[in-house]
Design a protein around this motif. Sequence first.
Motif, PDB file in Angstrom:
ATOM      1  N   VAL A 195       0.726  -1.136  -0.006  1.00  0.00           N
ATOM      2  CA  VAL A 195       0.038   0.251   0.415  1.00  0.00           C
ATOM      3  C   VAL A 195       0.478   1.393  -0.649  1.00  0.00           C
ATOM      4  CG1 VAL A 195      -1.786   0.891   1.611  1.00  0.00           C
ATOM      5  CG2 VAL A 195      -1.408  -1.243   1.720  1.00  0.00           C
ATOM      6  N   LEU A 234      -2.420   0.275  -5.211  1.00  0.00           N
ATOM      7  CA  LEU A 234      -2.127  -1.413  -4.125  1.00  0.00           C
ATOM      8  C   LEU A 234      -1.802  -2.473  -5.176  1.00  0.00           C
ATOM      9  CD1 LEU A 234      -6.022  -0.949  -2.815  1.00  0.00           C
ATOM     10  CD2 LEU A 234      -4.416  -0.555  -1.133  1.00  0.00           C
ATOM     11  N   LEU A 263      -9.281  -5.543  -2.751  1.00  0.00           N
ATOM     12  CA  LEU A 263      -9.640  -4.626  -1.704  1.00  0.00           C
ATOM     13  C   LEU A 263     -11.141  -5.085  -0.829  1.00  0.00           C
ATOM     14  CD1 LEU A 263      -8.897  -2.362   0.740  1.00  0.00           C
ATOM     15  CD2 LEU A 263      -9.448  -1.079  -1.639  1.00  0.00           C
ATOM     16  N   VAL A 321     -12.372  -0.499   4.135  1.00  0.00           N
ATOM     17  CA  VAL A 321     -10.939   0.138   4.186  1.00  0.00           C
ATOM     18  C   VAL A 321     -11.524   1.671   4.984  1.00  0.00           C
ATOM     19  CG1 VAL A 321      -9.962   2.395   4.054  1.00  0.00           C
ATOM     20  CG2 VAL A 321     -10.089   0.810   1.638  1.00  0.00           C
ATOM     21  N   PHE A 355      -6.856  -1.125   6.334  1.00  0.00           N
ATOM     22  CA  PHE A 355      -6.971  -2.299   4.645  1.00  0.00           C
ATOM     23  C   PHE A 355      -7.291  -2.637   4.816  1.00  0.00           C
ATOM     24  CE2 PHE A 355      -6.655   0.957   1.446  1.00  0.00           C
ATOM     25  CZ  PHE A 355      -5.877   2.568   2.014  1.00  0.00           C
ATOM     26  N   PHE A 378      -8.471  -6.941   3.572  1.00  0.00           N
ATOM     27  CA  PHE A 378      -8.147  -7.990   1.986  1.00  0.00           C
ATOM     28  C   PHE A 378      -8.438  -8.933   2.366  1.00  0.00           C
ATOM     29  CE2 PHE A 378      -4.670  -4.799   2.114  1.00  0.00           C
ATOM     30  CZ  PHE A 378      -4.869  -4.213   1.328  1.00  0.00           C
TER      31      PHE A 378
END
Length: 156
Positions: free
Chosen positions: A30, A51, A59, A62, A127, A129
Amino acid sequence: MTRLLIPVALLALAGCSPAADPDALASVAVVDATCRPTLNGRDVTGCYVTLTASRDDRLVSVAAPLAATAQVHEMKIEDGMMKMAELKDGLALPAGEAVSLQPGGDHIMLMGLTQPLTAGQKVPLAFTFEHAQPVQVRARVAQPPVAGAGAEHAGH
Ligand SMILES: [Cu+2]
Protein backbone atom coordinates in the motif's frame (compact mmCIF):
# COMPACT_ATOMS: atom_id res chain seq x y z
CA MET A 1 -15.96 -17.48 -14.64
CA THR A 2 -12.74 -17.33 -16.66
CA ARG A 3 -11.18 -14.97 -14.15
CA LEU A 4 -11.79 -17.45 -11.36
CA LEU A 5 -10.37 -20.38 -13.27
CA ILE A 6 -7.06 -18.80 -14.24
CA PRO A 7 -5.42 -18.72 -10.79
CA VAL A 8 -6.39 -22.33 -10.16
CA ALA A 9 -4.77 -23.34 -13.43
CA LEU A 10 -1.60 -21.44 -12.51
CA LEU A 11 -1.43 -23.14 -9.14
CA ALA A 12 -1.79 -26.53 -10.81
CA LEU A 13 1.03 -25.70 -13.23
CA ALA A 14 3.29 -24.51 -10.44
CA GLY A 15 2.80 -27.88 -8.81
CA CYS A 16 4.74 -27.00 -5.68
CA SER A 17 2.26 -24.74 -3.91
CA PRO A 18 1.45 -26.19 -0.51
CA ALA A 19 -2.24 -26.72 -0.08
CA ALA A 20 -2.03 -25.40 3.47
CA ASP A 21 -3.07 -21.79 3.85
CA PRO A 22 -1.69 -19.98 0.81
CA ASP A 23 -3.13 -16.81 2.37
CA ALA A 24 -0.23 -16.77 4.82
CA LEU A 25 2.00 -15.73 1.92
CA ALA A 26 -0.37 -13.18 0.45
CA SER A 27 0.51 -9.54 0.89
CA VAL A 28 -0.53 -6.21 -0.54
CA ALA A 29 1.82 -3.23 -0.86
CA VAL A 30 0.00 0.00 0.00
CA VAL A 31 1.83 3.12 -1.17
CA ASP A 32 1.23 6.82 -1.79
CA ALA A 33 -1.88 7.06 0.39
CA THR A 34 -3.15 10.62 0.11
CA CYS A 35 -6.32 12.26 1.40
CA ARG A 36 -7.57 15.50 -0.04
CA PRO A 37 -7.91 18.39 2.44
CA THR A 38 -11.54 19.00 3.38
CA LEU A 39 -13.37 21.95 1.93
CA ASN A 40 -14.74 24.53 4.35
CA GLY A 41 -17.48 23.05 6.47
CA ARG A 42 -17.47 19.69 4.67
CA ASP A 43 -17.03 16.42 6.53
CA VAL A 44 -16.34 14.29 3.47
CA THR A 45 -13.24 13.80 1.38
CA GLY A 46 -11.59 11.43 -1.06
CA CYS A 47 -8.43 9.41 -0.51
CA TYR A 48 -6.19 7.88 -3.13
CA VAL A 49 -3.66 5.06 -2.95
CA THR A 50 -1.79 2.52 -5.03
CA LEU A 51 -2.26 -1.16 -4.15
CA THR A 52 -0.15 -4.06 -5.45
CA ALA A 53 -1.16 -7.57 -4.42
CA SER A 54 1.24 -10.50 -4.42
CA ARG A 55 -1.53 -12.82 -5.61
CA ASP A 56 -5.01 -12.24 -6.95
CA ASP A 57 -6.78 -10.51 -4.12
CA ARG A 58 -9.51 -8.04 -3.37
CA LEU A 59 -9.72 -4.87 -1.33
CA VAL A 60 -12.73 -5.67 0.82
CA SER A 61 -13.02 -2.60 3.02
CA VAL A 62 -11.29 0.45 4.41
CA ALA A 63 -11.63 1.85 7.90
CA ALA A 64 -10.61 5.29 9.14
CA PRO A 65 -10.81 6.13 12.86
CA LEU A 66 -11.34 9.81 11.98
CA ALA A 67 -14.40 9.09 9.87
CA ALA A 68 -17.77 7.55 10.71
CA THR A 69 -17.75 5.72 7.38
CA ALA A 70 -15.19 4.82 4.76
CA GLN A 71 -16.25 3.33 1.44
CA VAL A 72 -14.53 2.25 -1.74
CA HIS A 73 -16.13 4.14 -4.61
CA GLU A 74 -16.04 3.75 -8.34
CA MET A 75 -16.93 6.34 -10.95
CA LYS A 76 -19.48 5.38 -13.55
CA ILE A 77 -21.58 7.06 -16.17
CA GLU A 78 -25.30 7.05 -15.47
CA ASP A 79 -27.79 9.01 -17.57
CA GLY A 80 -24.84 10.73 -19.21
CA MET A 81 -23.53 11.95 -15.85
CA MET A 82 -20.41 10.82 -14.03
CA LYS A 83 -21.55 9.46 -10.72
CA MET A 84 -19.88 7.61 -7.94
CA ALA A 85 -21.12 4.46 -6.32
CA GLU A 86 -19.89 2.17 -3.60
CA LEU A 87 -18.08 -0.95 -4.78
CA LYS A 88 -20.08 -3.30 -2.59
CA ASP A 89 -18.04 -6.34 -3.62
CA GLY A 90 -14.76 -4.53 -3.14
CA LEU A 91 -12.04 -3.82 -5.64
CA ALA A 92 -10.22 -6.55 -7.59
CA LEU A 93 -6.43 -6.56 -7.20
CA PRO A 94 -4.85 -8.74 -9.91
CA ALA A 95 -1.56 -10.34 -8.85
CA GLY A 96 1.47 -8.12 -9.37
CA GLU A 97 -0.51 -5.29 -10.92
CA ALA A 98 -0.34 -1.80 -9.37
CA VAL A 99 -3.95 -0.67 -8.98
CA SER A 100 -4.12 3.08 -8.54
CA LEU A 101 -7.04 4.83 -6.97
CA GLN A 102 -6.87 8.35 -8.28
CA PRO A 103 -8.94 11.46 -8.87
CA GLY A 104 -11.58 10.87 -11.52
CA GLY A 105 -11.57 7.13 -10.89
CA ASP A 106 -11.88 4.69 -8.05
CA HIS A 107 -11.30 6.32 -4.68
CA ILE A 108 -11.80 5.91 -0.97
CA MET A 109 -14.53 8.10 0.41
CA LEU A 110 -14.39 9.25 4.00
CA MET A 111 -17.73 10.44 5.38
CA GLY A 112 -18.61 11.87 8.75
CA LEU A 113 -15.11 13.12 9.51
CA THR A 114 -14.73 14.10 13.16
CA GLN A 115 -12.36 16.94 12.26
CA PRO A 116 -11.36 18.95 9.20
CA LEU A 117 -8.34 17.64 7.29
CA THR A 118 -5.65 20.16 6.50
CA ALA A 119 -2.53 19.74 4.38
CA GLY A 120 0.35 18.18 6.28
CA GLN A 121 -1.84 16.13 8.61
CA LYS A 122 -1.70 12.33 8.73
CA VAL A 123 -4.82 10.17 8.54
CA PRO A 124 -4.70 6.53 9.70
CA LEU A 125 -6.32 4.16 7.20
CA ALA A 126 -6.79 0.42 7.65
CA PHE A 127 -7.18 -1.78 4.58
CA THR A 128 -8.81 -5.21 4.74
CA PHE A 129 -8.25 -7.75 1.98
CA GLU A 130 -9.85 -11.02 1.02
CA HIS A 131 -6.57 -12.96 1.35
CA ALA A 132 -3.71 -10.76 2.51
CA GLN A 133 -3.18 -9.61 6.07
CA PRO A 134 -4.74 -6.22 6.86
CA VAL A 135 -2.50 -3.20 6.26
CA GLN A 136 -2.52 0.06 8.19
CA VAL A 137 -0.99 3.22 6.81
CA ARG A 138 -0.93 6.89 7.67
CA ALA A 139 -2.13 8.78 4.62
CA ARG A 140 -0.82 12.27 4.13
CA VAL A 141 -3.28 15.07 3.67
CA ALA A 142 -2.43 16.88 0.44
CA GLN A 143 -3.91 17.76 -2.90
CA PRO A 144 -3.56 14.59 -4.98
CA PRO A 145 -0.92 14.83 -7.71
CA VAL A 146 -3.31 14.35 -10.63
CA ALA A 147 -4.67 17.66 -11.91
CA GLY A 148 -8.19 18.53 -12.94
CA ALA A 149 -9.81 16.56 -10.15
CA GLY A 150 -12.41 17.34 -7.58
CA ALA A 151 -15.48 17.09 -9.75
CA GLU A 152 -16.19 13.59 -8.50
CA HIS A 153 -17.09 14.94 -5.10
CA ALA A 154 -19.22 17.81 -6.30
CA GLY A 155 -22.28 15.70 -5.58
CA HIS A 156 -21.70 15.82 -1.85
CU1 LIG B 1 -16.82 9.07 -3.59
